[in-house]
Design a protein around this motif. Structure first.
Motif, PDB file in Angstrom:
ATOM      1  N   ASN A 161       2.370   1.673  -3.498  1.00  0.00           N
ATOM      2  CA  ASN A 161       1.416   2.143  -4.500  1.00  0.00           C
ATOM      3  C   ASN A 161       1.024   3.602  -4.273  1.00  0.00           C
ATOM      4  OD1 ASN A 161       1.200  -0.090  -6.229  1.00  0.00           O
ATOM      5  ND2 ASN A 161      -0.204  -1.136  -4.829  1.00  0.00           N
ATOM      6  N   TRP A 201       3.457  -5.610 -11.953  1.00  0.00           N
ATOM      7  CA  TRP A 201       2.879  -4.320 -12.307  1.00  0.00           C
ATOM      8  C   TRP A 201       1.577  -4.550 -13.075  1.00  0.00           C
ATOM      9  CZ3 TRP A 201       2.825   0.568 -11.152  1.00  0.00           C
ATOM     10  CH2 TRP A 201       2.324   1.512 -12.065  1.00  0.00           C
ATOM     11  N   VAL A 202       0.517  -3.833 -12.677  1.00  0.00           N
ATOM     12  CA  VAL A 202      -0.782  -3.928 -13.347  1.00  0.00           C
ATOM     13  C   VAL A 202      -1.003  -2.625 -14.115  1.00  0.00           C
ATOM     14  CG1 VAL A 202      -3.241  -4.354 -13.066  1.00  0.00           C
ATOM     15  CG2 VAL A 202      -1.614  -5.350 -11.435  1.00  0.00           C
ATOM     16  N   ALA A 209      -3.241  -1.380 -16.205  1.00  0.00           N
ATOM     17  CA  ALA A 209      -4.565  -0.751 -16.245  1.00  0.00           C
ATOM     18  C   ALA A 209      -4.868   0.020 -14.964  1.00  0.00           C
ATOM     19  CB  ALA A 209      -5.643  -1.811 -16.480  1.00  0.00           C
ATOM     20  N   GLN A 210      -4.283  -0.415 -13.851  1.00  0.00           N
ATOM     21  CA  GLN A 210      -4.535   0.230 -12.567  1.00  0.00           C
ATOM     22  C   GLN A 210      -3.381   1.117 -12.118  1.00  0.00           C
ATOM     23  OE1 GLN A 210      -5.498  -2.820  -9.699  1.00  0.00           O
ATOM     24  NE2 GLN A 210      -7.022  -3.768 -11.028  1.00  0.00           N
ATOM     25  N   ARG A 211      -2.276   1.022 -12.831  1.00  0.00           N
ATOM     26  CA  ARG A 211      -1.057   1.751 -12.452  1.00  0.00           C
ATOM     27  C   ARG A 211      -0.677   1.443 -11.006  1.00  0.00           C
ATOM     28  NH1 ARG A 211      -2.478   7.551 -15.347  1.00  0.00           N
ATOM     29  NH2 ARG A 211      -1.788   6.981 -17.451  1.00  0.00           N
ATOM     30  N   ARG A 212      -0.657   0.165 -10.708  1.00  0.00           N
ATOM     31  CA  ARG A 212      -0.365  -0.292  -9.359  1.00  0.00           C
ATOM     32  C   ARG A 212       0.406  -1.612  -9.416  1.00  0.00           C
ATOM     33  NH1 ARG A 212      -3.450   1.919  -5.346  1.00  0.00           N
ATOM     34  NH2 ARG A 212      -3.311   0.061  -4.042  1.00  0.00           N
ATOM     35  N   TYR A 213       1.119  -1.867  -8.331  1.00  0.00           N
ATOM     36  CA  TYR A 213       1.735  -3.176  -8.153  1.00  0.00           C
ATOM     37  C   TYR A 213       0.782  -4.093  -7.406  1.00  0.00           C
ATOM     38  CZ  TYR A 213       6.418  -1.543  -9.490  1.00  0.00           C
ATOM     39  OH  TYR A 213       7.502  -1.066 -10.181  1.00  0.00           O
ATOM     40  N   ARG A 214       0.968  -5.390  -7.593  1.00  0.00           N
ATOM     41  CA  ARG A 214       0.255  -6.365  -6.785  1.00  0.00           C
ATOM     42  C   ARG A 214       1.205  -7.500  -6.443  1.00  0.00           C
ATOM     43  NH1 ARG A 214      -2.083 -11.053  -9.062  1.00  0.00           N
ATOM     44  NH2 ARG A 214      -1.683 -11.318 -11.285  1.00  0.00           N
ATOM     45  N   GLU A 255       1.553   6.608  -7.027  1.00  0.00           N
ATOM     46  CA  GLU A 255       0.571   7.662  -7.314  1.00  0.00           C
ATOM     47  C   GLU A 255       1.225   9.037  -7.218  1.00  0.00           C
ATOM     48  OE1 GLU A 255      -2.701   7.212  -4.671  1.00  0.00           O
ATOM     49  OE2 GLU A 255      -3.276   5.229  -5.423  1.00  0.00           O
ATOM     50  N   ASP A 282       4.168   5.252 -17.779  1.00  0.00           N
ATOM     51  CA  ASP A 282       3.465   4.012 -18.127  1.00  0.00           C
ATOM     52  C   ASP A 282       4.407   3.035 -18.821  1.00  0.00           C
ATOM     53  OD1 ASP A 282       1.054   4.882 -17.083  1.00  0.00           O
ATOM     54  OD2 ASP A 282       0.266   5.585 -18.996  1.00  0.00           O
ATOM     55  N   GLN A 318       0.826  -1.210   0.000  1.00  0.00           N
ATOM     56  CA  GLN A 318       0.000   0.000   0.000  1.00  0.00           C
ATOM     57  C   GLN A 318       0.857   1.256   0.000  1.00  0.00           C
ATOM     58  OE1 GLN A 318      -2.918  -0.082   3.135  1.00  0.00           O
ATOM     59  NE2 GLN A 318      -3.702  -2.100   2.552  1.00  0.00           N
TER      60      GLN A 318
END
Length: 244
Positions: free
Chosen positions: A131, A211-212, A214-219, A135, A197, A128
């Motif tokens: 991410n 890296w995702v 579409a969400q511009r986030r890691y998971r 942002e 991007d 969290q």
């Protein structure tokens, strides 16, 4: 400076601890001979026939640092997401770039994202925080060329004359700046966003983190069991925050 005292190095630069300041690093371009650039690639040809091109990444980092700092000249709450740059110093190995050193609670080099994930101690809370930092990079509109996991570190910053230690945070310590020949990223927020991007999509992968786009986030994709004997505290890791 003695090359044997290098604490990290990449393809182009060596990194040393500052001899007089515990919260600074000195990055020096490696001495190279023109015959070492013997491949028929754009990078080798440029560095062989235009030696000053080897300084280009450092110059572009300073350009980006200046753009971000002066663009928020009167914003007292602005927290720079990239490492601070403190000018140059002449050394026996050539001109060195003085940069900020991010540390753990014990004053050691802060762990990189790559080290944290590989240690098996990267938690959902860590994700969290990471991410939220991503942002911030988009919100601030940082111009980047490399957002690999070795360029992100998590630790304390030491800013100001008293070197007061901040709360731990993520910092991008390398890979920023517009290194392209046509420097449109420096003047266009939209292009900088597209560049972010692209860099995240192309960045070096580390097992367990994905890296995702579409969400511009890691998971987190999988968790490695922690190595036996590894302290659960991030601040005990011996990773380097010194991406050359």
């Amino acid at each position: 400076m003695n090359p044997s005292d290098v604490i990290a190095e990449g393809g182009e630069r060596m990194v040393f601890a500052h001899p007089d300041h515990p919260f600074r690093l000195i990055k020096v371009v490696k001495p190279r001979h023109t015959e070492e650039f013997n491949r028929w690639t754009f990078g080798h040809l440029t560095q062989r026939y235009i030696p000053s091109a080897r300084w280009r990444p450092t110059v572009k980092q300073y350009d980006e640092y200046r753009r971000l700092m002066l663009g928020r000249l009167f914003d007292v709450n602005f927290n720079l997401p990239i490492s601070h740059l403190y000018g140059f110093v002449k050394t026996n190995l050539g001109v060195g770039c003085i940069t900020e050193r991010v540390t753990d609670a014990d004053g050691n080099n802060a762990p990189t994202l790559q080290k944290l994930v590989r240690s098996g101690r990267f938690t959902d809370d860590d994700l969290q925080r990471l991410n939220r930092f991503v942002e911030e990079l988009y919100d601030v509109s940082v111009c980047v060329g490399d957002v690999g996991p070795a360029n992100f570190v998590y630790g304390h910053r030491h800013i100001g004359p008293s070197n007061a230690r901040s709360e731990p945070s993520w910092v991008l310590v390398d890979g920023f700046g517009d290194r392209f020949a046509i420097t449109i990223r420096s003047v266009s927020r939209r292009v900088r966003t597209m560049g972010l991007d692209d860099c995240f999509k192309r960045s070096k992968k580390v097992a367990g983190l994905e890296w995702v786009p579409a969400q511009r986030r890691y998971r987190i994709t999988a968790r490695k069991p922690a190595r036996r004997g590894v302290n659960s505290s991030h601040e005990s890791l011996d990773a380097l925050n010194v991406s050359p």
